[in-house]
Write a protein that holds these residues in place. Structure first.
Motif, short mmCIF file in Angstrom:
data_model
loop_
_atom_site.label_atom_id
_atom_site.label_comp_id
_atom_site.label_asym_id
_atom_site.label_seq_id
_atom_site.Cartn_x
_atom_site.Cartn_y
_atom_site.Cartn_z
N HIS A 108 0.83 -1.21 0.00
CA HIS A 108 0.00 0.00 0.00
C HIS A 108 0.86 1.26 0.00
N LEU A 109 1.88 1.30 0.84
CA LEU A 109 2.74 2.48 0.91
C LEU A 109 3.51 2.68 -0.39
N ARG A 110 3.90 1.58 -1.02
CA ARG A 110 4.57 1.68 -2.33
C ARG A 110 3.62 2.29 -3.36
N ARG A 111 2.37 1.77 -3.41
CA ARG A 111 1.41 2.28 -4.39
C ARG A 111 1.12 3.76 -4.16
N LYS A 112 1.10 4.16 -2.89
CA LYS A 112 0.86 5.56 -2.55
C LYS A 112 2.11 6.43 -2.74
N ARG A 113 3.21 5.79 -3.15
CA ARG A 113 4.49 6.46 -3.39
C ARG A 113 5.05 7.08 -2.12
N LYS A 114 4.79 6.43 -1.00
CA LYS A 114 5.33 6.89 0.28
C LYS A 114 6.60 6.14 0.65
N LEU A 115 6.97 5.16 -0.15
CA LEU A 115 8.22 4.43 0.04
C LEU A 115 9.00 4.40 -1.26
N LYS A 116 10.29 4.69 -1.18
CA LYS A 116 11.15 4.56 -2.36
C LYS A 116 11.51 3.09 -2.55
N THR A 117 12.06 2.80 -3.71
CA THR A 117 12.36 1.41 -4.06
C THR A 117 13.22 0.73 -3.00
N GLY A 118 14.33 1.35 -2.64
CA GLY A 118 15.23 0.75 -1.66
C GLY A 118 14.59 0.60 -0.29
N GLU A 119 13.69 1.54 0.05
CA GLU A 119 13.04 1.49 1.36
C GLU A 119 12.10 0.30 1.48
N TYR A 120 11.27 0.07 0.46
CA TYR A 120 10.35 -1.05 0.60
C TYR A 120 11.05 -2.40 0.43
N LEU A 121 12.15 -2.42 -0.32
CA LEU A 121 12.91 -3.67 -0.40
C LEU A 121 13.56 -4.00 0.94
N SER A 122 14.03 -2.98 1.64
CA SER A 122 14.62 -3.18 2.96
C SER A 122 13.59 -3.74 3.94
N LEU A 123 12.38 -3.20 3.91
CA LEU A 123 11.30 -3.71 4.76
C LEU A 123 10.91 -5.12 4.37
N LEU A 124 10.89 -5.37 3.07
CA LEU A 124 10.52 -6.70 2.57
C LEU A 124 11.50 -7.76 3.05
N ASN A 125 12.78 -7.42 3.09
CA ASN A 125 13.81 -8.38 3.50
C ASN A 125 13.65 -8.83 4.95
N LYS A 126 12.90 -8.08 5.74
CA LYS A 126 12.70 -8.42 7.15
C LYS A 126 11.51 -9.35 7.36
N LEU A 127 10.73 -9.59 6.29
CA LEU A 127 9.53 -10.43 6.40
C LEU A 127 9.79 -11.82 5.83
N GLU A 128 9.25 -12.82 6.50
CA GLU A 128 9.38 -14.19 6.02
C GLU A 128 8.42 -14.44 4.86
N ALA A 129 8.78 -15.41 4.03
CA ALA A 129 7.92 -15.83 2.92
C ALA A 129 7.74 -17.34 3.03
N ASP A 130 6.75 -17.75 3.82
CA ASP A 130 6.61 -19.16 4.15
C ASP A 130 5.35 -19.80 3.56
N SER A 131 4.78 -19.17 2.53
CA SER A 131 3.66 -19.77 1.80
C SER A 131 3.76 -19.35 0.35
N VAL A 132 3.08 -20.07 -0.54
CA VAL A 132 3.17 -19.73 -1.97
C VAL A 132 2.58 -18.35 -2.23
N GLU A 133 1.53 -17.99 -1.47
CA GLU A 133 0.91 -16.68 -1.67
C GLU A 133 1.86 -15.55 -1.26
N ILE A 134 2.45 -15.68 -0.07
CA ILE A 134 3.37 -14.65 0.42
C ILE A 134 4.62 -14.60 -0.45
N GLU A 135 5.12 -15.76 -0.83
CA GLU A 135 6.32 -15.79 -1.67
C GLU A 135 6.05 -15.12 -3.01
N SER A 136 4.86 -15.33 -3.55
CA SER A 136 4.51 -14.70 -4.83
C SER A 136 4.49 -13.18 -4.69
N LEU A 137 3.90 -12.68 -3.59
CA LEU A 137 3.87 -11.24 -3.39
C LEU A 137 5.27 -10.67 -3.22
#
Length: 356
Positions: A108-137
């Motif tokens: 949501h924050l990315r779509r609203k342009r409230k996060l730059k590319t590097g910022e949302y990737l940094s946040l993403l790296n802190k989240l686990e991807a333990d299902s096919v749905e989450i991994e796809s996102l």
């Protein structure tokens, strides 16, 4: 030449829609979101079906509907509603819903342009991807990051994993919405590789399957640019359809993008400039060039501190500067992995070389 971003859609409701909504929410139990939307879309005006499903997402109590509802609201551009549902998921007793809520907050924050590319990737790296749905996102977000950085060729590293994951997703609504995301990515990927037959296949498939006006606007705009070298009439037909939809939904951002960039760009390339104008200086220079007003074109572009590859192409063409055209061509390839628009300076170089 960017794809057009959306604004919040205004959908039409009616007395019929209100009755449908009231009858629907009086039913006992909670049907899966897919069944709700499918049943409504076959019996109601599609705008009413979207609006009732939108309300259903916000009222949903079932964990699965709360999760899938976030993707529905995201896909249809209801970003304020999405923010509400994200908070609902973040407060859920279900840890899976809280995990999805964290991820969609980044989306949501990315779509609203409230996060730059590097910022949302940094946040993403802190989240686990333990299902096919989450991994796809996770993979979708990483591909978007590459696209934002003009690294269009990087999609190929995600294709197999995304296709495999989407086939494994059990929820039909989520699978359908993810498939549209995938087609959008493949449209851009093949467009930038100048593989237009494949790109158009994905574009037309999106137009046939999506009910979202915002998405249709964006795809028609992309298809308009994708027909640039093949057909003025087909390019302009897609541009005008994008404009019609944008006017219908009162999407001012899209209207401005189409009027100020897409239509002038196509018109200038084909030398069909009668009645066409734009407040955007670079595209005004392109129009001047098409009209043979070389001094105006050069004057506008010479005032810029730096030039994009497009602007270098305009100036190189105006001055018959082979070196500048070659620089433009190489920048399209090296900086943007854009083999489609690299044809602009390449075609002009070929013309100049043929003369000499």
């Amino acid at each position: 030449m960017k794809n057009i971003e959306e604004k919040k859609m205004t959908l039409v409701d009616s007395g019929t829609g209100s009755r449908t909504r009231n009858q629907f929410f009086l039913q006992e139990g909670e049907l899966p979101l897919f069944h709700v939307f499918q049943s409504l879309s076959t019996s109601e005006n599609i705008n009413i079906a979207i609006d009732v499903t939108r309300s259903y997402c916000l009222k949903a109590e079932a964990d699965a509907n709360q999760r899938v509802g976030m993707e529905f609201l995201y896909a249809y551009g209801f970003l304020d509603d999405l923010e509400q549902l994200i908070e609902k998921n973040l407060e859920s007793d279900n840890p899976v819903n809280r995990q999805w809520g964290q991820l969609y907050k980044i989306i949501h924050l990315r779509r609203k342009r409230k996060l730059k590319t590097g910022e949302y990737l940094s946040l993403l790296n802190k989240l686990e991807a333990d299902s096919v749905e989450i991994e796809s996102l996770h993979m979708f977000l990483r591909v978007y990051a590459h696209f934002e950085r003009k690294e269009f060729g990087r999609l190929s590293g995600y294709l197999d994993g995304l296709l495999e994951n989407i086939h494994k997703i059990g929820d039909p609504m989520l699978r359908e919405l993810f498939s549209v995301r995938m087609d959008e990515m493949l449209l851009t990927f093949h467009w930038k590789r100048n593989e237009m037959i494949i790109a158009r296949k994905h574009g037309y498939r999106i137009l046939q399957t999506t009910h979202c006006p915002r998405k249709k606007i964006d795809i028609h705009n992309t298809m308009a640019l994708g027909y640039l070298f093949d057909s003025y009439h087909q390019a302009m037909e897609h541009a005008l359809e994008a404009k019609r939809l944008a006017n219908m939904t009162e999407d001012l951002t899209a209207i401005q993008g189409i009027n100020n960039y897409t239509i002038p760009f196509i018109a200038a390339f084909h030398g069909r400039t009668a009645g066409i104008s734009t407040p955007v200086e670079s595209e005004a220079a392109h129009l001047a060039l098409a009209r043979g007003d070389i001094p105006t074109c050069i004057s506008i572009l010479s005032s810029f501190e730096s030039l994009t590859p497009f602007q270098q192409y305009y100036l190189g063409k105006a001055t018959s500067d082979l070196e500048m055209l070659e620089i433009s061509y190489r920048r399209f390839i090296s900086e943007r992995s854009d083999h489609f628009f690299a044809k602009l300076p390449l075609l002009e170089m070929n013309k100049l070389n043929a003369v000499h």
